[in-house]
Design an enzyme around this catalytic site. Structure first.
Site, PDB file in Angstrom:
ATOM      1  N   CYS A  47     -40.990 -36.248 -21.364  1.00 15.24           N
ATOM      2  CA  CYS A  47     -39.963 -36.148 -22.406  1.00 15.24           C
ATOM      3  C   CYS A  47     -39.776 -37.519 -23.029  1.00 15.24           C
ATOM      4  O   CYS A  47     -40.614 -38.416 -22.832  1.00 15.24           O
ATOM      5  CB  CYS A  47     -38.657 -35.574 -21.854  1.00 15.24           C
ATOM      6  N   ASN A  83     -37.412 -39.816 -20.064  1.00 13.87           N
ATOM      7  CA  ASN A  83     -37.768 -39.621 -18.640  1.00 13.87           C
ATOM      8  C   ASN A  83     -36.556 -39.834 -17.726  1.00 13.87           C
ATOM      9  O   ASN A  83     -36.687 -40.339 -16.606  1.00 13.87           O
ATOM     10  CB  ASN A  83     -38.937 -40.526 -18.215  1.00 13.87           C
ATOM     11  N   CYS A 108     -33.660 -37.260 -18.317  1.00 19.64           N
ATOM     12  CA  CYS A 108     -32.941 -35.971 -18.346  1.00 19.64           C
ATOM     13  C   CYS A 108     -33.859 -34.775 -18.101  1.00 19.64           C
ATOM     14  O   CYS A 108     -33.796 -34.133 -17.055  1.00 19.64           O
ATOM     15  CB  CYS A 108     -32.212 -35.787 -19.681  1.00 19.64           C
ATOM     16  N   ARG A 109     -34.719 -34.463 -19.080  1.00 14.42           N
ATOM     17  CA  ARG A 109     -35.490 -33.221 -19.004  1.00 14.42           C
ATOM     18  C   ARG A 109     -36.709 -33.309 -18.095  1.00 14.42           C
ATOM     19  O   ARG A 109     -36.901 -32.438 -17.227  1.00 14.42           O
ATOM     20  CB  ARG A 109     -35.951 -32.796 -20.416  1.00 14.42           C
ATOM     21  N   SER A 110     -37.548 -34.315 -18.281  1.00 13.66           N
ATOM     22  CA  SER A 110     -38.785 -34.349 -17.475  1.00 13.66           C
ATOM     23  C   SER A 110     -38.513 -34.567 -15.983  1.00 13.66           C
ATOM     24  O   SER A 110     -39.261 -34.016 -15.160  1.00 13.66           O
ATOM     25  CB  SER A 110     -39.821 -35.327 -18.025  1.00 13.66           C
ATOM     26  N   ASP A 139     -33.017 -31.768 -26.196  1.00 12.78           N
ATOM     27  CA  ASP A 139     -32.545 -32.952 -25.481  1.00 12.78           C
ATOM     28  C   ASP A 139     -31.053 -32.793 -25.153  1.00 12.78           C
ATOM     29  O   ASP A 139     -30.241 -32.666 -26.068  1.00 12.78           O
ATOM     30  CB  ASP A 139     -32.768 -34.155 -26.405  1.00 12.78           C
TER      31      ASP A 139
END
Ligand code: 4NP
Length: 144
Positions: free
Chosen positions: A7, A10, A12-14, A117
């Site tokens: 993401c 690196n 939050c999402r990934s 995001d």
């Protein structure tokens, strides 16, 4: 099988995708190696965002040991598949691809949809978790 989740930050999402995929693969007895990276360098060396860590913990997954790093070109060589969260990530990673072999490894985690995001909206962490979990389950079905 080696998978990389990517993401922007690196944090939050990934990291969620990394932890969820690792968890699901382990649950199914798959000997998969999962990692994550970002395209932006603001948070390199930090742990995941607390909201991601908390959301994962609420689902029984510990991502607190992860450390933020930047995507690097050699990730194309090491990983079999690179899953990105949105179209900005896709463009950024594809712009670093050296050839078709690199390009073939890169896909949106949700196939044709994006993982938004959640950084600026606390309420998005749980829905983002759910989306990523669903995407990871689909990927396992496709790859196993
Ligand atoms: P992520 O979210 O890409 O899901 O890790 C973000 C985290 C931090 C920033 C942007 C997105 N940032 O600009 O610092």
């Amino acid at each position: 099988m080696k998978l990389l989740m990517v993401c922007l930050g690196n944090i939050c999402r990934s990291p969620l995708a990394h932890g969820i995929m690792e968890h699901l693969a382990k649950q199914q007895g798959l000997n998969w190696e999962v990692d994550s990276a970002g395209t932006g360098n603001w948070h390199v060396g930090e742990g995941p965002d607390r909201r991601s860590t908390r959301t994962a913990r609420e689902h029984g997954i510990d991502i607190s040991g992860q450390v933020c790093r930047l995507f690097k070109v050699s990730d194309f060589d090491y990983h079999d598949h690179i899953f990105v969260m949105d179209r900005n990530n896709l463009g950024d990673i594809l712009s670093m691809a050296r050839n078709d072999e690199d390009r073939k490894k890169v896909k949106l985690l949700l196939g044709d949809k994006i993982v938004p995001d959640p950084y600026y909206d606390d309420a998005q962490f749980e829905p983002v978790f759910q989306m990523i979990e669903k995407g990871c389950k689909e990927i396992i079905k496709e790859l196993v």
